[in-house]
Design a protein around this motif. Structure first.
Motif, short mmCIF file in Angstrom:
data_model
loop_
_atom_site.label_atom_id
_atom_site.label_comp_id
_atom_site.label_asym_id
_atom_site.label_seq_id
_atom_site.Cartn_x
_atom_site.Cartn_y
_atom_site.Cartn_z
N VAL A 14 0.80 -1.14 0.02
CA VAL A 14 0.10 0.14 0.12
C VAL A 14 0.77 1.45 0.01
CG1 VAL A 14 -1.77 1.30 0.95
CG2 VAL A 14 -1.62 -1.25 1.34
N THR A 15 0.49 2.23 -0.92
CA THR A 15 1.35 3.47 -0.97
C THR A 15 0.44 4.63 -0.92
OG1 THR A 15 2.97 2.46 -2.50
CG2 THR A 15 2.89 4.80 -2.54
N TRP A 16 0.67 5.51 0.42
CA TRP A 16 0.31 6.74 0.48
C TRP A 16 1.16 7.88 -0.10
CZ3 TRP A 16 0.73 2.68 4.12
CH2 TRP A 16 -0.53 2.31 4.42
N ILE A 17 0.50 8.75 -0.71
CA ILE A 17 1.26 9.79 -1.40
C ILE A 17 0.88 10.89 -0.71
CG2 ILE A 17 1.62 11.35 -3.43
CD1 ILE A 17 1.38 8.72 -5.15
N LEU A 18 1.64 11.69 -0.01
CA LEU A 18 1.40 12.96 1.03
C LEU A 18 1.75 14.08 0.45
CD1 LEU A 18 2.28 11.17 4.34
CD2 LEU A 18 0.05 10.97 3.07
N ARG A 19 0.94 15.12 0.14
CA ARG A 19 1.20 16.18 -0.40
C ARG A 19 0.74 17.57 0.33
NH1 ARG A 19 -0.63 14.74 -6.56
NH2 ARG A 19 0.95 13.21 -6.86
N PRO A 20 1.61 18.10 1.27
CA PRO A 20 1.12 19.14 2.16
C PRO A 20 1.04 20.47 1.39
CG PRO A 20 3.26 18.63 2.42
CD PRO A 20 2.90 17.94 1.56
N ASN A 25 6.88 16.92 -0.67
CA ASN A 25 5.97 15.58 -0.72
C ASN A 25 6.67 14.41 -0.48
OD1 ASN A 25 4.48 17.88 -1.88
ND2 ASN A 25 4.63 17.35 -3.61
N VAL A 26 5.77 13.56 0.17
CA VAL A 26 6.31 12.26 0.67
C VAL A 26 5.39 11.19 -0.14
CG1 VAL A 26 6.62 10.75 2.66
CG2 VAL A 26 7.51 13.36 2.73
N SER A 27 5.99 9.96 -0.31
CA SER A 27 5.54 8.60 -0.63
C SER A 27 5.90 7.62 0.38
CB SER A 27 5.82 8.27 -2.06
OG SER A 27 6.91 7.90 -1.99
N ILE A 28 4.61 6.95 1.00
CA ILE A 28 5.15 5.96 2.24
C ILE A 28 4.57 4.75 1.77
CG2 ILE A 28 4.91 5.32 4.56
CD1 ILE A 28 4.20 8.23 5.19
N THR A 29 5.51 3.54 1.47
CA THR A 29 4.89 2.30 0.84
C THR A 29 5.07 1.33 2.11
OG1 THR A 29 5.44 3.00 -1.38
CG2 THR A 29 5.31 0.48 -0.81
N ALA A 30 4.09 0.49 2.38
CA ALA A 30 4.07 -0.74 3.19
C ALA A 30 4.19 -1.90 2.75
CB ALA A 30 2.72 -0.31 4.27
N SER A 31 5.07 -2.53 2.82
CA SER A 31 4.99 -3.72 2.04
C SER A 31 5.06 -5.00 2.98
CB SER A 31 6.57 -4.10 1.13
OG SER A 31 6.60 -3.04 0.58
#
Length: 769
Positions: A366-372, A430-436
């Motif tokens: 699952v990847t969350w792309i966070l853009r403040p 901007n950050v992307s967080i990927t949970a594998s």
């Protein structure tokens, strides 16, 4: 025939040979092995071999059709269960080549042998011949030694095949073909069971796979993975090289392989509803490019499927094992204005989406792309416990791994997993967080139903990355620069805020430092106590960096990169908390100081007690000496101290008349007093007595330890000095404390306190040092 032995079947064998020379038009017909046209079986007890020598016109091949019985290839040393063994040979200019040995009831349905060949059938003595018909015809023009046609049966099946002359070497620089006919809705897989590689002078041995229409070909080495789950018929061609057979000890080329087939599954349909999932999309792709898996999105075949958010999509999966599919989910969390953004007071948990169970594969990541908002910062907080970096020295061994990267260019910040010392991560972009999920297998669901992280957007920070670290006592904490082991991004900065509890100190060790050659600015490694402007440690790339440092308070660890000309900037830091040695030393010194103070107090008390006892035993009385030195009796003949050495000028109390004696000098200067000088010692000129000076009665004796002015008897008092009559009415002392001045300098007369105007006070010279 007549035999002289009783059991000739044990001595003789029988061969039945038939020569068939085919032309381009004749040679067509059926071959049926028979033992006797008369119906008698005089040779049934003998081991019999039926041989057909076959020849076709050059360059064509003769064709054998085994459709009615089918053949199954076996090892040359094996024998068939029904005692009927078939052998096919190819006759070349260089000699014979054994195509293979076969039993009845197999998947080999036909064979073509180039130009000349031989088919033989061996029947064990005592076994009745089973007459089986097979068709002989003129075949095609072929380029290989032989071509075997293999028709795989429907359902699940498995067949083994051997290279010609197995286990000996395949003929030098030659070809062998197997044509596999795969039933509809079936998949076939090729697996190599054993092989030997030759020493080649030219070319290399290889395996070529051709599509049934002959337009598609794949060439693989014998050591490569072979195709799996093929849906259509195909041809397998084995190529040999020009071998070096002189003194190298090579056994040549040999190959043993297996071809298995199974029925293809029916399409699996699945409807995915993402209408309620905000900015969530699903992505499905095949992990094996050679797979026969067929993906369809809304009845359209696609190599990759992207399920858009806000819609219902129909998916179809046919012949797609879960191991060959990768399913990922991507969610975008974006804020253009600060109003309504996830704040630190109300963070947003990152949870995996709940997907339909009809999907054939589990959720892999699952990847969350966070853009403040612009100039904003992303804050990451673990929901339970802390995080730690996944490093070669401390790899993640849990079931989930979090990969944090910059979403703009994919620069990796680091990989993290639970159970560490990092309490908060801040990234200024901007950050992307990927949970594998790293321990999932089969068709298991996503292993975490609870949130993995809480995220919030805050205002701009000074650094590009900030980590808040809470190390544990005695447990080494490893901190690596972002993108480890690759160097940091140019001009980027990172800070670690490290919490050091009281009574502990942090030992920093820079285990691995890689410094670049900078073309602009410098790299920096700095350590600074929280709240202090002074740096404890500071190094650049052109300075030799110390490897160890000790900090006894919470501190900043800051690192910054330059614009590298060559090389990278990366640092691996180890932090370990230990007991504060200075605190232990301070405790020891405090205990020693307290002990010393106690000893001094005890010693002072002892001294006071001893002194008090001495006073009670002997009163020391000062004796007047006209030479100006007073000494005490009881000094055992010691020379008395001088005035500067003794304590005669120190008094326990002083009367007011002595305090105001400076006024007497003022009066003398004004002419109030006569010649006798005040505050100057005058020798005694009066009469002396031989009797010692009486100290009076016990009630009149002065109190020991309290100063008393010396007052002589009236009969020896000095006479009152003569002074002019004009000054008789002048007060003897102008007391500044009891007078007030008018506008002029003339003092106002006032009556002095406790002063006798008729007699001048007698002042001991010791009172004015």
């Amino acid at each position: 025939m007549k035999f002289t032995c009783t059991k000739p079947e044990e001595v003789f064998t029988v061969e039945v040979v038939r020569e068939i020379d085919c032309t381009t038009k004749s040679c067509n017909g059926d071959i049926i092995p028979i033992e006797s046209r008369t119906g008698t079986l005089p040779l049934q007890n003998f081991n019999r071999t039926f041989i057909w020598n076959l020849k076709a016109p050059v360059p064509r091949a003769f064709h054998l059709d085994f459709t009615q019985m089918g053949l199954r290839q076996i090892l040359p040393s094996e024998r068939c269960p029904d005692q009927h063994t078939y052998t096919l040979l190819a006759l070349q200019r260089t000699g014979e080549a054994a195509i293979g040995t076969y039993c009845r009831n197999g998947s080999v349905s036909g064979a073509q042998v180039l130009n000349q060949g031989r088919l033989s059938l061996e029947v064990t003595g005592g076994r009745k011949l089973i007459p089986t018909m097979f068709n002989l015809s003129v075949g095609e023009e072929i380029k290989s030694l032989a071509v075997l046609k293999v028709t795989l049966p429907e359902g699940t099946s498995s067949s083994e095949f051997l290279s010609p002359n197995y286990p000996n070497s395949f003929p030098d620089d030659d070809l062998m073909e197997w044509k596999f006919v795969v039933p509809p809705k079936h998949n076939a897989t090729v697996v190599f069971l054993g092989q030997t590689q030759p020493q080649c002078l030219k070319k290399e041995p290889a395996v070529e796979y051709r599509h049934s229409n002959g337009q598609f070909a794949v060439v693989k080495k014998l050591s490569d993975p072979q195709p799996a789950q093929r849906r259509d018929s195909f041809t397998l061609i084995l190529r040999n090289c020009e071998m070096n057979r002189i003194g190298d000890g090579s056994t040549g080329l040999s190959l043993r392989f297996k071809v298995s087939a199974k029925r293809r599954s029916l399409p699996v349909l699945c409807n995915v509803d993402l209408r309620k999932e905000r900015r969530l999309s699903l992505h499905i792709e095949k992990t094996n490019l050679m797979s026969d898996c067929e993906l369809k999105l809304n009845s359209v075949i696609q190599e990759k499927i992207t399920v858009p958010s806000g819609k219902i999509s129909q998916l179809s999966f046919q012949d797609c094992p879960c191991q060959e599919l990768l399913l990922t989910a991507i969610r975008i969390i974006e804020c253009r204005q600060w109003r309504g953004c996830p704040a630190a007071a109300a963070p947003v948990p990152l949870t995996a989406p709940v997907l339909e169970r009809c999907l054939p594969a589990p959720l892999g990541s699952v990847t969350w792309i966070l853009r403040p908002p612009q100039h904003g910062t992303v804050e990451l907080l673990p929901t339970t416990g802390n995080l730690r970096q996944s490093l070669p020295e401390q790899p993640c061994n849990g079931s989930v791994t979090l990969t944090v990267a910059e979403d703009d260019d994919g620069t990796t910040v680091g990989q993290f997993c639970p159970q560490g010392a990092i309490r908060k991560v801040q990234v200024h972009t901007n950050v992307s967080i990927t949970a594998s999920a790293s321990t999932m297998g089969g068709k298991e669901r996503w292993p975490f139903s609870h949130p993995l992280l809480n995220i919030s957007f805050t205002r701009e920070i000074a650094e590009r990355y900030i980590f808040t670290v809470y190390p544990m006592k005695g447990v080494p904490t490893l901190l690596a620069t972002p993108s480890w082991p690759v160097g940091m991004k140019s001009y980027s900065t990172v800070s670690w805020i490290v919490d050091v509890p009281s009574k502990l100190e942090a030992h920093l060790m820079f285990d691995n430092i890689s410094q670049p050659k900078c073309s602009n600015r410098h790299t920096g490694i700095r350590v600074q106590i929280l709240g202090s402007l002074e740096e404890m440690y500071s190094r650049r790339e052109d300075e030799e960096a110390g490897r160890k440092i000790t900090v006894s308070e919470s501190f900043y660890l800051n690192m910054s990169n330059c614009m590298p000309e060559r090389g990278d900037f990366s640092v691996l830091t180890q932090i370990t908390l230990h007991k504060d040695k200075n605190l232990l030393l301070t405790s020891i010194l405090s205990a020693v100081a307290a002990l010393l103070v106690l000893m001094v107090v005890v010693l002072a008390v002892v001294c006071v007690v001893i002194k008090k006892k001495k006073r009670q035993l002997s009163h020391q009385v000062s004796t007047y000496n006209p030479n100006g030195t007073s000494f005490l009796p009881g000094h055992n003949g010691r020379f008395p101290k001088s005035r500067k050495d003794n304590e005669s000028h120190i008094y326990a109390s002083i009367e007011d008349t002595l305090v105001y004696s400076h006024l007497l000098r003022d009066g003398a200067e004004m002419g109030v007093y006569g010649d006798p000088a005040v505050d100057v010692y005058q020798s005694f000129t009066g009469p002396t007595e031989t009797k010692p000076l009486s100290l009076g009665t016990a009630t009149e004796r002065p109190e020991v330890g309290i100063y008393q002015p010396f007052v002589p008897p009236s009969h020896i008092a000095p006479p009152v000095p003569n002074r002019p009559l004009s000054q008789a009415q002048q007060p003897m002392v102008d007391n500044e404390l009891y007078s007030s001045r008018s506008n002029g300098d003339t003092p106002v007369q006032s009556q002095p306190n406790n002063m006798n105007t008729e007699q001048a006070p007698t002042v001991e010279p010791e009172a004015h040092d």
